[in-house]
Design a protein around this motif. Sequence first.
Motif, mmCIF file in Angstrom:
data_model
loop_
_atom_site.group_PDB
_atom_site.id
_atom_site.type_symbol
_atom_site.label_atom_id
_atom_site.label_comp_id
_atom_site.label_asym_id
_atom_site.label_seq_id
_atom_site.Cartn_x
_atom_site.Cartn_y
_atom_site.Cartn_z
ATOM 1 N N ALA A 113 0.845 -1.193 0.000
ATOM 2 C CA ALA A 113 0.000 0.000 0.000
ATOM 3 C C ALA A 113 0.879 1.241 0.000
ATOM 4 O O ALA A 113 2.099 1.162 0.222
ATOM 5 N N ILE A 114 0.254 2.387 -0.212
ATOM 6 C CA ILE A 114 0.911 3.682 -0.115
ATOM 7 C C ILE A 114 0.406 4.353 1.163
ATOM 8 O O ILE A 114 -0.810 4.463 1.370
ATOM 9 N N LEU A 115 1.329 4.796 2.020
ATOM 10 C CA LEU A 115 0.990 5.397 3.305
ATOM 11 C C LEU A 115 1.392 6.865 3.301
ATOM 12 O O LEU A 115 2.521 7.200 2.946
ATOM 13 N N SER A 116 0.473 7.734 3.717
ATOM 14 C CA SER A 116 0.733 9.176 3.773
ATOM 15 C C SER A 116 0.373 9.680 5.159
ATOM 16 O O SER A 116 -0.801 9.681 5.531
ATOM 17 N N PRO A 117 1.385 10.124 5.953
ATOM 18 C CA PRO A 117 1.110 10.530 7.329
ATOM 19 C C PRO A 117 0.569 11.942 7.504
ATOM 20 O O PRO A 117 0.337 12.367 8.620
ATOM 21 N N GLY A 118 0.347 12.690 6.455
ATOM 22 C CA GLY A 118 -0.162 14.052 6.615
ATOM 23 C C GLY A 118 0.934 14.978 7.107
ATOM 24 O O GLY A 118 2.087 14.852 6.722
ATOM 25 N N ASP B 284 4.380 9.918 12.047
ATOM 26 C CA ASP B 284 3.605 8.788 12.540
ATOM 27 C C ASP B 284 4.448 7.541 12.313
ATOM 28 O O ASP B 284 5.582 7.627 11.841
ATOM 29 N N ALA B 285 3.920 6.390 12.625
ATOM 30 C CA ALA B 285 4.606 5.128 12.369
ATOM 31 C C ALA B 285 3.559 4.035 12.212
ATOM 32 O O ALA B 285 2.569 4.001 12.948
ATOM 33 N N LEU B 286 3.776 3.166 11.237
ATOM 34 C CA LEU B 286 2.949 1.971 11.081
ATOM 35 C C LEU B 286 3.452 0.963 12.103
ATOM 36 O O LEU B 286 4.646 0.644 12.125
ATOM 37 N N ILE B 287 2.545 0.472 12.966
ATOM 38 C CA ILE B 287 2.968 -0.451 14.019
ATOM 39 C C ILE B 287 2.357 -1.843 13.852
ATOM 40 O O ILE B 287 2.664 -2.738 14.625
ATOM 41 N N LEU C 62 7.288 0.919 11.199
ATOM 42 C CA LEU C 62 7.792 1.581 10.002
ATOM 43 C C LEU C 62 7.580 3.080 10.192
ATOM 44 O O LEU C 62 6.444 3.556 10.147
ATOM 45 N N PRO C 63 8.660 3.841 10.463
ATOM 46 C CA PRO C 63 8.512 5.283 10.659
ATOM 47 C C PRO C 63 7.963 5.958 9.400
ATOM 48 O O PRO C 63 8.324 5.603 8.282
ATOM 49 N N LEU C 64 7.077 6.926 9.608
ATOM 50 C CA LEU C 64 6.470 7.683 8.520
ATOM 51 C C LEU C 64 6.711 9.166 8.789
ATOM 52 O O LEU C 64 5.942 9.800 9.511
ATOM 53 N N PRO C 65 7.784 9.738 8.219
ATOM 54 C CA PRO C 65 8.030 11.168 8.413
ATOM 55 C C PRO C 65 6.912 12.004 7.800
ATOM 56 O O PRO C 65 6.375 11.661 6.748
ATOM 57 N N ARG C 66 6.565 13.093 8.460
ATOM 58 C CA ARG C 66 5.456 13.955 8.001
ATOM 59 C C ARG C 66 5.696 14.468 6.596
ATOM 60 O O ARG C 66 6.832 14.617 6.156
ATOM 61 N N ASP C 67 4.594 14.693 5.917
ATOM 62 C CA ASP C 67 4.580 15.270 4.571
ATOM 63 C C ASP C 67 5.342 14.439 3.536
ATOM 64 O O ASP C 67 5.790 14.968 2.525
ATOM 65 N N ARG C 68 5.507 13.130 3.793
ATOM 66 C CA ARG C 68 6.153 12.238 2.821
ATOM 67 C C ARG C 68 5.341 10.966 2.723
ATOM 68 O O ARG C 68 4.775 10.517 3.711
ATOM 69 N N THR D 227 -6.626 -3.695 8.199
ATOM 70 C CA THR D 227 -6.618 -2.610 9.165
ATOM 71 C C THR D 227 -5.171 -2.261 9.491
ATOM 72 O O THR D 227 -4.434 -3.081 10.035
ATOM 73 N N PHE D 228 -4.783 -1.051 9.121
ATOM 74 C CA PHE D 228 -3.438 -0.540 9.363
ATOM 75 C C PHE D 228 -3.452 0.167 10.714
ATOM 76 O O PHE D 228 -4.283 1.042 10.944
ATOM 77 N N ARG D 229 -2.532 -0.212 11.602
ATOM 78 C CA ARG D 229 -2.462 0.364 12.946
ATOM 79 C C ARG D 229 -1.305 1.356 12.985
ATOM 80 O O ARG D 229 -0.162 0.987 12.717
ATOM 81 N N PHE D 230 -1.644 2.593 13.310
ATOM 82 C CA PHE D 230 -0.640 3.656 13.371
ATOM 83 C C PHE D 230 -0.444 4.108 14.803
ATOM 84 O O PHE D 230 -1.374 4.098 15.617
ATOM 85 N N ASP D 231 0.770 4.527 15.100
ATOM 86 C CA ASP D 231 1.129 4.971 16.439
ATOM 87 C C ASP D 231 0.286 6.164 16.874
ATOM 88 O O ASP D 231 -0.252 6.186 17.968
#
Length: 144
Positions: free
Chosen positions: A42-47, A51-54, A85-91, A120-124
């Motif tokens: 999938a493609i994940l966008s943290p806004g 955030d982080a996918l846990i 999986l760390p998700l840096p903002r705006d990326r 169901t994707f669980r985010f921090d």
Amino acid sequence: MKTRWPGLMMAAMLAGCQPPTTVDDAWVRLPAVPGRPAAAYAILSPGSSDDALIGITTPAAGRVELHESMNGHGGMAGMRPLQRLPLPRDRTAALKPGGAHAMLFDLTGDPRAGSTIPLTFRFDRQGDVTVTARLVGAGDPAPE
């Protein structure tokens, strides 16, 4: 003495307006051999917040593990488990073949190419985001 309530209230209101983490283009590659695990992408966008996918869950599998593909010793490909999986903002970040992905073990029911399952994707920070993922056959091309 001036109170700072208006400024604090504005900051609180703006904080509540942060774009949420989103999940797009979710799909699952079914295994070539029955009984083997499937892989989810999938493609994940943290806004605008880190955030982080846990984790990922689905009623269509006994368990789901996050993994990352890597080159091993002697050119052998391998995988290592990921706790997050760390998700840096705006990326955006991609769960994709050859990179980070989810392994779906012990598939339930009779999954067939062309059908769908919920993931169901669980985010921090964001919490849970449930999407519908399309099932793709082992030899079929990835969705565009």
